[in-house]
Design a protein around this motif. Structure first.
Motif, short mmCIF file in Angstrom:
data_model
loop_
_atom_site.label_atom_id
_atom_site.label_comp_id
_atom_site.label_asym_id
_atom_site.label_seq_id
_atom_site.Cartn_x
_atom_site.Cartn_y
_atom_site.Cartn_z
N ARG A 273 0.82 -1.21 0.00
CA ARG A 273 0.00 0.00 0.00
C ARG A 273 0.86 1.26 0.00
N SER A 274 1.91 1.28 0.79
CA SER A 274 2.77 2.47 0.85
C SER A 274 3.45 2.72 -0.49
N ALA A 275 3.95 1.67 -1.12
CA ALA A 275 4.59 1.83 -2.43
C ALA A 275 3.58 2.30 -3.47
N THR A 276 2.36 1.77 -3.41
CA THR A 276 1.33 2.18 -4.36
C THR A 276 0.98 3.65 -4.19
N THR A 277 0.87 4.11 -2.95
CA THR A 277 0.54 5.51 -2.71
C THR A 277 1.62 6.44 -3.25
N SER A 278 2.89 6.12 -2.96
CA SER A 278 3.99 6.97 -3.44
C SER A 278 4.04 7.00 -4.96
N ALA A 279 3.93 5.85 -5.59
CA ALA A 279 3.98 5.81 -7.05
C ALA A 279 2.77 6.52 -7.67
N THR A 280 1.61 6.43 -7.04
CA THR A 280 0.42 7.08 -7.57
C THR A 280 0.59 8.59 -7.60
N VAL A 281 1.14 9.15 -6.53
CA VAL A 281 1.35 10.60 -6.49
C VAL A 281 2.31 11.04 -7.59
N VAL A 282 3.41 10.30 -7.75
CA VAL A 282 4.38 10.66 -8.78
C VAL A 282 3.77 10.57 -10.17
N LEU A 283 3.01 9.52 -10.45
CA LEU A 283 2.42 9.34 -11.77
C LEU A 283 1.39 10.43 -12.06
N MET A 284 0.58 10.79 -11.07
CA MET A 284 -0.41 11.83 -11.30
C MET A 284 0.24 13.18 -11.57
N VAL A 285 1.34 13.46 -10.89
CA VAL A 285 2.05 14.72 -11.15
C VAL A 285 2.63 14.72 -12.56
N PHE A 286 3.17 13.59 -12.99
CA PHE A 286 3.68 13.52 -14.37
C PHE A 286 2.55 13.65 -15.38
N ALA A 287 1.37 13.15 -15.05
CA ALA A 287 0.22 13.31 -15.95
C ALA A 287 -0.15 14.78 -16.09
N LEU A 288 -0.01 15.55 -15.02
CA LEU A 288 -0.25 16.99 -15.10
C LEU A 288 0.81 17.70 -15.92
N LYS A 289 2.01 17.11 -16.02
CA LYS A 289 3.12 17.73 -16.75
C LYS A 289 3.29 17.17 -18.15
N ALA A 290 2.25 16.58 -18.70
CA ALA A 290 2.36 15.95 -20.02
C ALA A 290 2.24 16.96 -21.16
N PHE A 291 2.42 18.24 -20.88
CA PHE A 291 2.28 19.26 -21.91
C PHE A 291 3.23 19.04 -23.08
N ASP A 292 4.53 18.88 -22.78
CA ASP A 292 5.50 18.77 -23.87
C ASP A 292 5.28 17.52 -24.71
N PHE A 293 4.79 16.43 -24.10
CA PHE A 293 4.50 15.22 -24.86
C PHE A 293 3.40 15.48 -25.89
N ILE A 294 2.30 16.09 -25.45
CA ILE A 294 1.19 16.36 -26.36
C ILE A 294 1.54 17.47 -27.34
N PHE A 295 2.32 18.46 -26.90
CA PHE A 295 2.68 19.57 -27.78
C PHE A 295 3.54 19.10 -28.94
N VAL A 296 4.48 18.17 -28.67
CA VAL A 296 5.32 17.64 -29.74
C VAL A 296 4.49 16.84 -30.73
N MET A 297 3.50 16.10 -30.26
CA MET A 297 2.67 15.27 -31.13
C MET A 297 1.67 16.09 -31.95
N PHE A 298 0.98 17.04 -31.29
CA PHE A 298 -0.14 17.72 -31.93
C PHE A 298 -0.01 19.23 -32.00
N GLY A 299 1.00 19.83 -31.39
CA GLY A 299 1.06 21.27 -31.30
C GLY A 299 0.15 21.77 -30.19
#
Length: 354
Positions: A273-299
């Motif tokens: 559970r502890s590992a899942t919680t830590s990884a979940t927070v990191v993944l959600m933050v990266f999902a919020l920072k996915a701007f450059d990924f989408i910008f390179v693909m679609f502008g």
């Protein structure tokens, strides 16, 4: 600068040689300083001992010997820099979102209102971007956690070439969003992409699609690519947690007759559970920072099916010069990040891990 601070501290801690000589006694000179002085006029004796005076240099040296004061020289400069360039910029962004600044001239700070936020709530493009943002966060996080857990369980079986597999699975994590976006753009290419060519090779050419051009598959294509990149990170987190579980737990489950699936589902996974919680927070933050990924693909115009808050913020501020409106979107994005990180930090603090 740190070396200069250390030299100053060493000199102050070493003290003044003159002060050390004054504090020493060799049996002559001040040997009678503690004795009582006798009055010659027949009166009572008066003690000559008085409170010793402390020199300024000694006081400064004692002050700098305090660990809290010495630490100020090291954490105050970065704190000031971060406070000005990070938190100051965030605060200024919030102020701009309360104006109607279009990016030209100076903002008018004499009147503030929530007009931009009212416009956001009635803007259909904001609702679509917010919905896509939530779907991306949840779907990407669940997929990366599931695939990472599966890989971790497989590698935890003492397989051969374990280090090689760990390196291969973790390698995408070292890539930037830009590199990953270019790589997956080639794979998703409708004409020469490896995915469609592989489908045609195995006789599934009818399934081949324009993955990045079809509105129904845009967001799914993004989720698959991000899952590929971050599943290796989840694997490492879960593998470390699995290796920390005592072998007695595995043996007890086997003695009770539990199958492998039931053992992991009932005994092992709940302890992650502890590992899942830590990884979940990191993944959600990266999902919020996915701007450059989408910008390179679609502008900056990925369309309603792939638009997210960060792309909308960039489009409104830099492409349309609606700086106040873009600042309002950025503030909502910042509050969303706080809603993810703050509960996690509070929980860690209550558990004593911070």
């Amino acid at each position: 600068m740190i070396h200069i601070f250390r030299r100053i501290l060493n000199r102050l801690r070493a003290g003044n040689p003159r002060d050390r000589r004054e504090g020493s006694s060799d049996g002559t000179g001040d040997s009678g300083a503690d004795s009582d002085a006798i009055r010659t006029d027949g009166g009572e004796s008066v003690s000559a001992t008085s409170t010793p005076t402390v020199s300024v240099s000694t006081r400064i040296r004692r002050l700098f010997q305090d660990e809290r004061v010495a630490g100020l020289l090291f954490w105050v400069p970065p704190f000031l820099l971060m406070g000005w360039f990070v938190y100051g910029a965030i605060g200024w962004n919030v102020v701009i979102s309360l104006t109607d600044w279009s990016g030209l001239g100076q903002p008018l700070y004499d009147s503030f209102d929530l007009g931009m936020y009212r416009d956001l709530l009635s803007d259909p493009s904001f609702k679509v971007a917010a919905r896509n943002q939530v779907v991306l966060m949840i779907s990407f996080t669940v997929a990366a956690l599931g695939l990472g857990l599966l890989l971790a369980i497989m590698i935890d079986q003492n397989i051969r070439f374990e280090n090689t597999f760990r390196t291969v699975y973790l390698l995408p994590m070292a890539l930037s969003f830009v590199v990953t976006a270019i790589f997956w753009s080639w794979l998703y290419n409708a004409d020469i992409g490896l995915i469609n060519q592989a489908l045609e090779t195995v006789g599934l050419g009818a399934v081949a699609l324009d993955w990045l051009g079809n509105p129904r598959t845009k967001l799914a294509a993004i989720i698959v690519a991000l899952t590929w990149q971050f599943s290796g990170y989840c694997m490492i987190v879960y593998l470390a947690a699995l290796r920390a579980i005592p072998n007695e737990h595995y043996e007890a489950a086997k003695v009770d007759g539990a199958s492998t699936f039931r053992m992991y589902w009932r005994v092992i996974v709940p302890q992650l559970r502890s590992a899942t919680t830590s990884a979940t927070v990191v993944l959600m933050v990266f999902a919020l920072k996915a701007f450059d990924f989408i910008f390179v693909m679609f502008g900056d115009t990925p369309g309603p099916s792939a638009d997210i808050l960060s792309v909308m913020m960039f489009r409104e501020a830099f492409s349309r010069s609606n700086w106040a409106y873009g600042s309002a979107v950025a503030t909502v994005l910042f509050l969303l990040a706080l809603a993810i990180v703050v509960p996690y930090l509070y929980t860690q603090h209550k558990r004593g891990d911070l």
